[in-house]
Design a protein around this motif. Sequence first.
Motif, mmCIF file in Angstrom:
data_model
loop_
_atom_site.group_PDB
_atom_site.id
_atom_site.type_symbol
_atom_site.label_atom_id
_atom_site.label_comp_id
_atom_site.label_asym_id
_atom_site.label_seq_id
_atom_site.Cartn_x
_atom_site.Cartn_y
_atom_site.Cartn_z
ATOM 1 N N GLU A 189 0.843 -1.188 0.000
ATOM 2 C CA GLU A 189 0.000 0.000 0.000
ATOM 3 C C GLU A 189 0.880 1.240 0.000
ATOM 4 O O GLU A 189 1.744 1.395 0.868
ATOM 5 N N PRO A 190 0.706 2.136 -0.977
ATOM 6 C CA PRO A 190 1.571 3.318 -1.070
ATOM 7 C C PRO A 190 1.561 4.137 0.214
ATOM 8 O O PRO A 190 0.520 4.340 0.839
ATOM 9 N N GLY A 191 2.729 4.605 0.600
ATOM 10 C CA GLY A 191 2.857 5.450 1.773
ATOM 11 C C GLY A 191 2.806 4.719 3.097
ATOM 12 O O GLY A 191 2.980 5.338 4.145
ATOM 13 N N LYS A 192 2.589 3.397 3.072
ATOM 14 C CA LYS A 192 2.461 2.646 4.330
ATOM 15 C C LYS A 192 3.377 1.424 4.379
ATOM 16 O O LYS A 192 4.054 1.212 5.367
ATOM 17 N N ASP A 193 3.355 0.610 3.313
ATOM 18 C CA ASP A 193 4.074 -0.659 3.347
ATOM 19 C C ASP A 193 5.525 -0.496 2.906
ATOM 20 O O ASP A 193 5.923 0.531 2.342
ATOM 21 N N ARG A 194 6.319 -1.566 3.151
ATOM 22 C CA ARG A 194 7.746 -1.548 2.858
ATOM 23 C C ARG A 194 8.170 -2.831 2.146
ATOM 24 O O ARG A 194 7.508 -3.858 2.255
ATOM 25 N N ILE A 195 9.306 -2.727 1.457
ATOM 26 C CA ILE A 195 9.989 -3.914 0.962
ATOM 27 C C ILE A 195 11.323 -4.030 1.689
ATOM 28 O O ILE A 195 11.810 -3.058 2.277
ATOM 29 N N LEU A 196 11.917 -5.230 1.641
ATOM 30 C CA LEU A 196 13.245 -5.434 2.216
ATOM 31 C C LEU A 196 14.187 -5.875 1.104
ATOM 32 O O LEU A 196 13.874 -6.789 0.332
ATOM 33 N N MET A 204 16.686 -1.861 -9.671
ATOM 34 C CA MET A 204 15.284 -1.623 -10.007
ATOM 35 C C MET A 204 14.338 -1.847 -8.837
ATOM 36 O O MET A 204 13.226 -1.324 -8.836
ATOM 37 N N TYR A 205 14.751 -2.621 -7.827
ATOM 38 C CA TYR A 205 13.878 -2.785 -6.662
ATOM 39 C C TYR A 205 13.649 -1.420 -6.006
ATOM 40 O O TYR A 205 12.516 -1.056 -5.664
ATOM 41 N N LYS A 206 14.715 -0.679 -5.842
ATOM 42 C CA LYS A 206 14.622 0.638 -5.208
ATOM 43 C C LYS A 206 13.868 1.613 -6.093
ATOM 44 O O LYS A 206 13.019 2.382 -5.604
ATOM 45 N N VAL A 207 14.139 1.591 -7.395
ATOM 46 C CA VAL A 207 13.455 2.501 -8.322
ATOM 47 C C VAL A 207 11.956 2.234 -8.321
ATOM 48 O O VAL A 207 11.136 3.164 -8.237
ATOM 49 N N SER A 208 11.573 0.964 -8.402
ATOM 50 C CA SER A 208 10.152 0.621 -8.429
ATOM 51 C C SER A 208 9.482 0.972 -7.111
ATOM 52 O O SER A 208 8.327 1.431 -7.082
ATOM 53 N N ALA A 209 10.186 0.770 -5.994
ATOM 54 C CA ALA A 209 9.627 1.131 -4.689
ATOM 55 C C ALA A 209 9.382 2.635 -4.602
ATOM 56 O O ALA A 209 8.322 3.084 -4.144
ATOM 57 N N LYS A 210 10.343 3.422 -5.041
ATOM 58 C CA LYS A 210 10.180 4.876 -5.015
ATOM 59 C C LYS A 210 9.032 5.305 -5.915
ATOM 60 O O LYS A 210 8.239 6.189 -5.563
ATOM 61 N N THR A 211 8.938 4.691 -7.082
ATOM 62 C CA THR A 211 7.865 5.034 -8.019
ATOM 63 C C THR A 211 6.495 4.758 -7.417
ATOM 64 O O THR A 211 5.538 5.513 -7.639
ATOM 65 N N ASN A 212 6.386 3.676 -6.639
ATOM 66 C CA ASN A 212 5.107 3.281 -6.053
ATOM 67 C C ASN A 212 4.917 3.799 -4.627
ATOM 68 O O ASN A 212 3.976 3.395 -3.946
ATOM 69 N N ASP A 213 5.819 4.693 -4.170
ATOM 70 C CA ASP A 213 5.741 5.275 -2.829
ATOM 71 C C ASP A 213 5.739 4.188 -1.755
ATOM 72 O O ASP A 213 4.921 4.179 -0.844
ATOM 73 N N VAL A 214 6.675 3.253 -1.901
ATOM 74 C CA VAL A 214 6.819 2.145 -0.955
ATOM 75 C C VAL A 214 8.145 2.313 -0.209
ATOM 76 O O VAL A 214 9.175 2.623 -0.813
ATOM 77 N N GLY A 215 8.126 2.103 1.099
ATOM 78 C CA GLY A 215 9.329 2.246 1.905
ATOM 79 C C GLY A 215 10.333 1.131 1.644
ATOM 80 O O GLY A 215 9.982 0.057 1.149
ATOM 81 N N ILE A 216 11.594 1.392 1.974
ATOM 82 C CA ILE A 216 12.666 0.435 1.726
ATOM 83 C C ILE A 216 13.430 0.170 3.020
ATOM 84 O O ILE A 216 13.902 1.102 3.676
ATOM 85 N N VAL A 217 13.545 -1.103 3.396
ATOM 86 C CA VAL A 217 14.360 -1.525 4.532
ATOM 87 C C VAL A 217 15.534 -2.314 3.973
ATOM 88 O O VAL A 217 15.346 -3.248 3.180
ATOM 89 N N ALA A 218 16.749 -1.937 4.347
ATOM 90 C CA ALA A 218 17.955 -2.587 3.820
ATOM 91 C C ALA A 218 18.608 -3.442 4.895
ATOM 92 O O ALA A 218 18.861 -2.981 6.006
ATOM 93 N N VAL A 219 18.880 -4.695 4.556
ATOM 94 C CA VAL A 219 19.693 -5.586 5.395
ATOM 95 C C VAL A 219 20.885 -5.987 4.532
ATOM 96 O O VAL A 219 20.788 -6.903 3.707
#
Length: 459
Positions: A189-196, A204-219
Amino acid sequence: MITLTESELALLAGVSGLAVYAAKQTPKCPFHRLVFAVSNVAVLGGGLYILWRSWSEAPPRFVRFLTAAKKSKQQPRDCVKGEEAKERDQDPRVAAVLGLVRQNILELEPYRCARDDYSEGILLDANENSFGSALPPAERTQQLERYPDPYQQELKEKIGAYRGVRPEQIFVGVGSDEAIDLIMRIFCEPGKDRILVTPPTYGMYKVSAKTNDVGIVAVPLTPDFSVRVSEILQAVASTPRIKVIFLCSPGNPTAKLVPLEVVEQVLKGVEGCMVVVDEAYVDFADANAVSACRLVDRYPNCLVLQTLSKAFGLAGIRCGMAIGHPAVIQVLNNVKAPYNVSKLTSSMAHKAFESGNLAVLKQNVKDILKEKERVVEALGGLSVVKKIHPSDTNFILFEVPQAKDIYQDMAEGGVVARFRGHELHCKDCIRLTIGQPHENDSFLELFKKTTEKYLGKYT
């Protein structure tokens, strides 16, 4: 939230007023007792009606879990049927995975294109140009005036036979990048959910997340590019709303395979997340032995991305696949564009899976790996090359001082590699794709001259 009509509000107000009026009267009066009982039954019924309306428009989460599987079966053609569908709908793990899907996606009514209903006969249903294309007659060989198969059923059968999966477990798209974007849109959900993600990894994971307003958690990976499983599990447990985990295997730019047992450890530990295993380069590491396709039957939250761009040598046709549980693939099909894969792309992809061409594929992979050994040996003999990372792909990542200057100088000289020194754990690293023998010879010759220019003569 629901909206009641004026008549519904008036009725509820009326019976509530009767209940209050009757309650204030003499309880011995039979008439007032009857009015009191009837009006209270009416109020109770109205309350149940409002509750039913509320749940039907915005059901609680546990209700959505129980009904998700049923809602996902809206597509008329590319859907799971019979006993397998029943088994899927009764599997609580599948219901839990579908519970991760955004509610508006589960509830959407998929677009029905003309080819969903009929694909043969006199087709006057899709507003196509029946007079044909404007191409010269000799080039009108594929009926390009007609739309392609929206679900690429025949192609899926060939892919499934080669990969050891069933056609209903396959989504075909415009490269694997289309699947990455759809996964974000379906589960996050844009503005709420995250990917890791696990940097250094595919950008492209980061680019697509930014495009869809999805947060990013990095491990981050370890310095030797291994996955930190315990840190991933801890991040998912402590960080709210992580919906998707991306594992690149073999990695880009790391060139390192993620072992199947590591992928399975993550899958077992994060049942409340989708785990996407991006296998763009898997054919260079013996796909039959190491592909996570072997896990999709056991883990409904596992999605495997593959492509024809790398080992198959078909980057120009832009064809990729997502392989997973049929219920998840169905949701991808519900959301995708109606005719996302063109006839031209489909035609080339079909040819790629013909037996004679698969033999060429295997020989090409063997030749590339042989050339990789030669290039690694040549680079390893140069004192300026500080480190060559192990590779399970058709490229190598190696470290050399002043890597950016050397990369740029060589590119201007006509041999283009890629500077990756800005990535985590990749300081002074160049990524080199293994080319044909004469291309590799040109690289090695120019690399020696350029490093001598920047770093001095060496043996």
